[in-house]
Design a protein around this motif. Sequence first.
Motif, short mmCIF file in Angstrom:
data_model
loop_
_atom_site.label_atom_id
_atom_site.label_comp_id
_atom_site.label_asym_id
_atom_site.label_seq_id
_atom_site.Cartn_x
_atom_site.Cartn_y
_atom_site.Cartn_z
N PHE A 11 37.79 41.87 46.67
CA PHE A 11 37.07 42.48 45.56
C PHE A 11 35.79 43.16 46.07
N ASP A 12 35.00 42.42 46.84
CA ASP A 12 33.73 42.94 47.34
C ASP A 12 33.93 44.13 48.28
N HIS A 13 34.90 44.01 49.17
CA HIS A 13 35.16 45.08 50.13
C HIS A 13 35.59 46.35 49.42
N HIS A 14 36.54 46.27 48.53
CA HIS A 14 37.07 47.46 47.88
C HIS A 14 36.02 48.14 47.01
N ARG B 67 40.47 49.00 40.08
CA ARG B 67 39.10 49.18 39.59
C ARG B 67 38.47 50.48 40.09
N THR B 68 38.76 50.83 41.33
CA THR B 68 38.18 52.05 41.89
C THR B 68 39.09 53.26 41.71
N ALA B 69 40.37 53.10 41.99
CA ALA B 69 41.30 54.23 41.95
C ALA B 69 41.44 54.82 40.56
N ASN B 70 41.34 53.97 39.53
CA ASN B 70 41.57 54.44 38.16
C ASN B 70 40.30 54.42 37.30
N ARG B 71 39.18 54.37 37.95
CA ARG B 71 37.91 54.24 37.23
C ARG B 71 37.73 55.33 36.17
N LEU C 20 33.81 49.92 37.02
CA LEU C 20 32.81 49.55 38.02
C LEU C 20 31.43 49.36 37.40
N ASP C 21 31.38 49.16 36.10
CA ASP C 21 30.13 48.89 35.40
C ASP C 21 29.50 47.62 35.98
N PRO C 22 28.29 47.71 36.56
CA PRO C 22 27.66 46.53 37.19
C PRO C 22 27.54 45.33 36.24
N SER C 23 27.40 45.60 34.95
CA SER C 23 27.24 44.50 34.00
C SER C 23 28.53 43.69 33.85
N ARG C 24 29.65 44.24 34.27
CA ARG C 24 30.93 43.55 34.17
C ARG C 24 31.35 42.93 35.50
N ARG C 25 30.59 43.17 36.53
CA ARG C 25 31.04 42.82 37.88
C ARG C 25 31.38 41.34 38.04
N GLU C 26 30.46 40.46 37.70
CA GLU C 26 30.70 39.04 37.91
C GLU C 26 31.83 38.53 37.03
N HIS C 27 31.93 39.06 35.82
CA HIS C 27 33.05 38.69 34.94
C HIS C 27 34.38 39.07 35.59
N ASP C 28 34.48 40.31 36.08
CA ASP C 28 35.73 40.79 36.67
C ASP C 28 36.05 40.06 37.97
#
Length: 208
Positions: free
Chosen positions: A96-99, A169-173, A185-193
């Motif tokens: 997750f972090d790498h991608h 998450r990235t390819a279809n953003r 890729l909304d930062p506010s959703r990051r930990e949830h995702d």
Amino acid sequence: MTVVRTRDPGRTRAEILDVATREFSEQGFAGARVDEIAASTRTTKRMIYYYFGSKEGLYVAVLENAYSRIRDLEQELDVDHLEPVDALRRLAELTFDHHEAHPEFIRLVSIENIHRAQFLRRTNVAGLTSNRLQVLETILARGRAQGLFRADVSALDVHQAISAQCVFRTANRHTFDALFGRDTLDPSRREHDRRLLGDMVVALLTVR
């Protein structure tokens, strides 16, 4: 006294690969220009061909380098001391972090799929990927031995599930945002995702 500066081949090659990764990921194989890559590095087009042989050789090297980065991270990951569920979550989180941090990797994967993996098949990436599956298989074997994980879900199944979510998450953003109004890729959703990914993978493997 005249100072003679010698070229560091390793550093030069790495610099070319970094710039070429950006160029190929943004322009694709057909659209990328070796002249542009040379202009953005401290070298020449002739030197690029000296190191990589051709534009195709450079692109293949970019693919190998991009895949080897995440495989190296996976090899460095120490999960042997973790319980199987925690180890599985940690591996999913690493992907997750790498991608998320390397969108150029996702673009390269998308481009290579357009080419039906024509160039990827000429690399040694398949061998690197087997290491990822070995790490996963070790985690799964420990989980099965403890009665935690199903026996009918393979390491490749788990790898596919993790990759599907992380690449999406990235390819279809942009298309997902246009259709549903959610920036994946909304930062506010990051930990949830990130947590949800671990939950999904654990749920996939949990004995019912």
